[in-house]
Scaffold this active site. Sequence first.
Site, short mmCIF file in Angstrom:
data_model
loop_
_atom_site.label_atom_id
_atom_site.label_comp_id
_atom_site.label_asym_id
_atom_site.label_seq_id
_atom_site.Cartn_x
_atom_site.Cartn_y
_atom_site.Cartn_z
N ASP A 93 2.90 14.61 16.06
CA ASP A 93 3.25 14.17 14.90
C ASP A 93 1.65 14.24 14.03
OD1 ASP A 93 4.92 13.98 12.41
OD2 ASP A 93 5.03 11.82 12.78
N VAL A 100 4.01 -0.50 4.19
CA VAL A 100 2.58 -1.15 4.45
C VAL A 100 1.98 -2.09 3.39
CG1 VAL A 100 0.32 -0.32 5.00
CG2 VAL A 100 2.45 0.82 6.00
N GLY A 123 7.44 4.15 3.49
CA GLY A 123 7.97 5.37 4.27
C GLY A 123 9.46 4.79 4.78
N GLY A 124 9.86 5.87 5.66
CA GLY A 124 11.25 6.00 6.19
C GLY A 124 10.90 4.73 7.28
N PHE A 125 9.82 4.38 7.70
CA PHE A 125 9.69 3.20 8.79
C PHE A 125 9.82 2.00 8.05
CE2 PHE A 125 5.79 4.41 6.70
CZ PHE A 125 5.34 2.96 6.46
N GLY A 126 9.49 1.86 6.89
CA GLY A 126 9.32 0.69 6.05
C GLY A 126 8.09 0.40 5.13
N LEU A 173 0.88 -1.11 -0.04
CA LEU A 173 -0.02 0.09 0.00
C LEU A 173 0.89 1.28 -0.03
CD1 LEU A 173 -2.85 -1.00 2.59
CD2 LEU A 173 -3.04 -1.08 0.10
N GLY A 174 1.94 1.33 0.73
CA GLY A 174 2.85 2.50 0.54
C GLY A 174 4.00 2.18 1.26
#
Length: 848
Positions: free
Chosen positions: A658, A547, A542-545, A539-540
């Site tokens: 945030d 989804v 980001g910097g976190f990893g 799905l997406g």
Amino acid sequence: MKQKLHVLCLIMGQNQKPNLHCHYWLLSSLTLVLLNISFGSCFDTISTDKALRDGEILVSRDKTFAMGFFSPGRSTSRYIGIWYNNLPQQTVIWVANRNTPINDTSGVLSINQHGNLALHHNHSILPIWSTNVSVTPSDTNKVIAQLTDIANLVLILNDTKTVIWQSFDQPTDTLIPHLRLGFDRGKDQSWVIQSWKTDDDPSPGDFTLKFSTNGMPQLFLYHKNLPWWRGGPWNGEFFMGIPNMKRDNNIFNVSCEEDENHAALSYNTYDKSVPSWVVVQQSGFFQVFTWDNQKNQWNRYWSEPTGQCDNYGTCGPNSNCDPLNYEDFQCTCLPGFEPKFPRNWYENRDGSGGCARKKGASVCGSGEGFVNIEGLKVPDTSVAIVKEGLSLEECEKECLRNCTCNAYSVADIRNGGSGCMTWHGDLMDIQKLSDQGQDLFIRVDSFELAKYYKRPRLFGKNKLVTALVAFMLLVLLLVSSVYYLWKKSKNKEKMMWDLNHDSPREENDVQSKRHPNLPLFSFKMIMAATEKFSPDNKLGQGGFGSVYKGHLFDGQEIAVKRLSKDSGQGIEEFINEVRLLVKLQHRNLVRLLGCCLEKEERMLVYEYLPNKSLDFLIFDEVRRSSLDWGQRFKIISGIARGVLYLHQDSRLKIIHRDLKASNVLLDAVMNPKISDFGMARIFGEEQIHASTKKVVGTYGYMSPEYAMEGRYSTKSDVFSFGVLLLEIIAGKRNTNCEKGRAASLIGYVWKLWTEGRALDVVDSTLGQSYPPEIALRCIQIGLLCVQESINNRPSMLEVVFMLCNEAPICSPQKPAFLFNGNLDMKDSSTSGGGSSVNEVTVTTISAR
């Protein structure tokens, strides 16, 4: 007589699909009764001089069902199908040419010169699909095809009413009342339902539902000819592996008929006015749906498989799968058996290898016996030997006299009598049931039998020594049990502390225990749900990893946030998000379903929200044009209520820290839900502000006192909300204002406000379709929230009041400006311009 006219129309759409009924002779009689009408009518029939063309439909006499051409999903291919006629949601229940679509709208369905029903192009007589029956030349002109009131398309001889072919003998992926599962050996006929390949392709897929009479009658779902799910033996009333069927007996009437050459299972509903269907889906579920007249939609009434233990052979042979065993491994070896592959079993929690008889055990003429396990879905009866009329004691003797017999069970048959089942090989697919389970008697050797039924013998040649040894063993067992319980209690206490306090925590403790309200998902379960983290389910990023979208065994859609090893969010932030979200319940906060800490993985499992994140819509000129003013105001109000809940109405006082567009997700009806609590902090009831040396968040949304000095409070979230409000109205990022206007959106809005032209900031895609006075009031509220002075900013309670009322509000003071020049930097927490789903922001300031 008034002539009745039927308007023939083209209905495009896609189907969804779901229980069971079976009297073969009754079905034939019912079909003939339904055929006893005036066959001269063309409303529900096709004849040699009346064909069905693309764009036309046949309608059954009672107008319940319709048949015609349709295109499934996004496909442009044309198929002949049958669907419910009067429902707003087209539900295709049968497809004729599922393997041979037509690529244009020139299709014609007619009776050909051989008396067969044939599908062909209007410019050609070569059949694309046809029935395969033999009709004498003299009877060819007597053949007609009719759609009956039970959705059975029949080919008959008009003069004798003889049925020569019927669609009920060629079901696709759907079971409806009166349609059968089973076989007729005399006619070499079988009835199975098989899933579509995809939503856009109705050709046969990988999953097939069959009714088997090997051993005891059972219902099987196969995946590529391998068992995927099993419903347990049929007892004349319900399948004993599906206890919910007993509950549904007042709604569904399931029946089965069996003789030497014929076995068929079908169902009906007691309330004939309620449409229902059973469907085998391409995702591996078979589900039951009923129509809800109040909601005007299909309701999923029942679904299988519902959990990991429902999958065929999850724990391998000779083991029992207990879905209610949340704390420990769900697989348990049967009495007298041990793991076949101990390392996989104990270390990897992989029970697929199953269990084997313990080494050295003798179960033939050595004092062996049987251990009873209650409340089970008994093993696969396909390999069982069934003898009717035997009592429990007689069944035990039958098994005991044969050394190869490993287990036995007796089923009470609801139509009278009983069935003795004995198993002479591996025992496959056993499951612990919460209700309506059966007793299974497992053959064990004399040593194992003594553990369950015999007391220690303290009398012998040396009574004192025997008693002393027994006493020491008892003391040792008692001490070990006390130590185990103490250790378990301490570990649980530590985990509970970690989930409820800001204290140091260790990952191993998180892996071993759970919060009582938060399920722990196994890595294996998430792998199955996401199809091994398939790129198609992503799905997406980001910097976190990443989804991923997934489907649980019960069909529920989920979003899995998989943290990468390089993620800025560590175990502390991970546990922080878990312990906060598990305690917070609000319609405008994303719902956390569980987490996974296994094999060095850190994953959060959320509810799936189909409309992605707010930034995916609001910052794209094409997509945001679909957001009218009403939807935008609904999103603004929802976010405000969510933040107010965090600050004031929840049991905890939470500062999000945030809040931004990418951390607001949208559900199916555009309700906003705040996500990503990795950086959130709990405040004391009387606490006003706090400081940190570790500033986290996203530049453009951070208040000046937080970005510059590390001081944060509820007013920090108010500032972020103000930025978000202005972005929603303008359709522009705070840090991406047009050159030549201002360094930021805040600066541009303030400039227009001071010039009396504040409405110029409203998104141009709205045109004039917004209320100017409400839009101006929202802009004023946004500017109040982003004021430079923390004391001048309103609380979220005041913000919600101002949004919901028309009372006068004060004029805003100078806002905070964090930029000295135009910034042309992208948000580091998203990539590729796509949506950011459940993002985790890195722990350094990043530009928006």
